[in-house]
Design an enzyme around this catalytic site. Structure first.
Site: not given
Ligand code: BV8
Ligand code: ZN
Length: 242
Positions: A68, A102, A151, A214, A190, A120, A104
Site C-alpha cells: 500500500y 470503486q 489500543c 470500455n 470489468s 471501496h 481508492v
Molecule cells: C464481500 C479495494 C462479504 C482494495 C477492492 C458474488 C459473486 C462472486 C464473488 C463474490 C460475490 N460476492 C462476494 C464475492 C467475493 C468478492 C468478489 O467479488 N470477488 C471477485 C474477484 C470475483 N467480493 C468481496 O470480497 C467483497 N466483500 O463480499 O464481503 C461480506 C459481506 C457482508 C459483511 C461481511 C463480508 C469486497 C470487494 C472489494 C474488494 N476491494 N478494492 C484495494 O484497492 O486494495 S476491489 C478492486 O478490484 C477495485 O476497487 C475494483 O472494485 C476491482 C477491480 O475491478 P475494476 O475496477 O473493474 O478493474 P479491472 O482491472 O478489473 O478492470 C479494468 C477495466 O477497465 C477492464 O474492463 C478494462 O477493459 C477497462 N479499461 C482499461 N483501460 C481503459 C478501460 N476502460 C476505459 N478506458 C480505458 N482507458
Molecule cells: Zn486501535
C-alpha cells in the site's frame, strides 16, 4: 473511435438523474495500472486479490503495508486525465448527477468532482486494524505500519479488502442513486467484483438506460449500449455533443 448514437445524446440532454459508475479503467490513462494489469517491479509476482485481504494482513502485515505504501507513492505521482475531467464537467451540467467509484485513488476529486461515493474506501486514509479508529496519514516511505494510540493495534489502509463488507453509508447511497437513475454510465470497470458490480444492474432493473465505456467486453455488454474505446477519448467526445 466508436460512433456515438444521436439517440444517446438526446437521452442525455433530456435526463436529469445520471449515475456515473467507475472502475480502475478510468484511471488507466493517468498511468495507474488497473487490477487486471500485471503489477510491476517488486510486486510483479503478487496478485492484488492475494494482498488485499484481512488474512494476508494478519499473516504478513509488513508486506501488505509496503504494498500500500508503494501504491500510495504511485498514486501521488499521477494526475487526473480527460475522462476524470469530463465526468466532473458532466456533473456541473447535470445537477442531479451522482458519481459512484470503486477506485481508492483521489483522481476524481483532483479533477473537480465534489462528492464521489467511494464504495471501496481510499488508499489515502488509515485506520486501526483492531479498534477501527481513524489514524493519521503517514509518510509514504514508512516501512512498517505504526501502532494505534488507542489500543496498540496495527495501522492499515482504510480500504475494503476482499471478504470485508462495504461501508454502509456509501453502499446505501449508491443503491439509492441506482434506483433513481434514468441513465447509468459505467466507465472502465470489468464489472466482476461484487457487490459493487450490482450497481449498474440495479439501475437497469429500475428502468435506466445502461451505457458502457470500455475498450473491452465485460459481463455488462448484454444489457448496455457499448461505447468501445478509451474513456479519455469517448467521454470528452460525448460531452462535446451535449
Ligand atoms: C464481500 C479495494 C462479504 C482494495 C477492492 C458474488 C459473486 C462472486 C464473488 C463474490 C460475490 N460476492 C462476494 C464475492 C467475493 C468478492 C468478489 O467479488 N470477488 C471477485 C474477484 C470475483 N467480493 C468481496 O470480497 C467483497 N466483500 O463480499 O464481503 C461480506 C459481506 C457482508 C459483511 C461481511 C463480508 C469486497 C470487494 C472489494 C474488494 N476491494 N478494492 C484495494 O484497492 O486494495 S476491489 C478492486 O478490484 C477495485 O476497487 C475494483 O472494485 C476491482 C477491480 O475491478 P475494476 O475496477 O473493474 O478493474 P479491472 O482491472 O478489473 O478492470 C479494468 C477495466 O477497465 C477492464 O474492463 C478494462 O477493459 C477497462 N479499461 C482499461 N483501460 C481503459 C478501460 N476502460 C476505459 N478506458 C480505458 N482507458
Ligand atoms: Zn486501535
Amino acid at each position: 473511435m466508436t460512433e456515438i448514437p444521436a439517440a444517446l445524446v438526446e437521452a442525455l440532454r433530456a435526463a436529469k438523474r445520471v449515475l456515473f459508475f467507475t472502475g480502475a479503467g478510468v484511471s488507466a490513462e493517468s498511468g495507474l495500472p488497473t487490477f487486471r494489469d500485471a503489477q510491476t517491479g517488486l510486486w510483479a509476482n503478487y496478485k492484488p486479490q492475494d494482498l488485499a485481504t484481512p488474512e494476508a494482513f494478519a499473516r504478513d502485515p509488513e508486506t501488505v503495508w509496503r504494498w500500500y505504501q508503494w501504491r500510495r507513492r504511485v498514486h501521488a505521482d499521477v494526475a487526473p486525465n480527460a475522462a476524470h475531467r469530463a465526468i466532473a464537467e458532466f456533473e456541473t451540467r447535470l445537477p442531479d448527477a451522482v458519481l459512484v467509484t470503486q477506485n481508492v485513488d483521489r483522481l476524481h476529486e483532483l479533477a473537480g468532482s465534489l462528492a464521489p461515493i467511494h464504495l471501496h474506501g481510499s488508499v489515502f486514509r488509515n485506520k486501526c486494524a483492531q479498534c477501527g479508529v481513524e489514524m493519521p496519514e503517514v509518510p509514504h516511505d514508512l516501512e512498517s505500519p505504526p501502532r494505534c494510540t488507542e489500543c496498540g493495534g496495527l495501522c492499515r489502509p482504510d480500504v475494503v479488502w476482499f471478504g470485508e463488507g462495504l461501508p454502509e453509508g456509501p453502499w446505501k447511497a449508491a443503491v439509492e442513486a441506482a434506483a433513481a437513475a434514468e441513465i447509468v454510465i459505467s466507465v472502465g470497470t470489468s464489472a466482476t467484483v461484487h457487490p459493487a458490480a450490482r450497481i449498474p444492474l440495479l439501475a437497469r432493473e429500475a428502468g435506466a438506460l445502461v451505457v458502457q465505456v470500455n475498450p473491452e467486453a465485460t459481463p455488462l455488454d448484454r444489457v448496455a449500449l457499448n461505447l468501445r474505446g478509451p474513456a479519455g477519448v469517448v467521454l470528452p467526445e460525448l460531452l462535446s455533443r451535449l
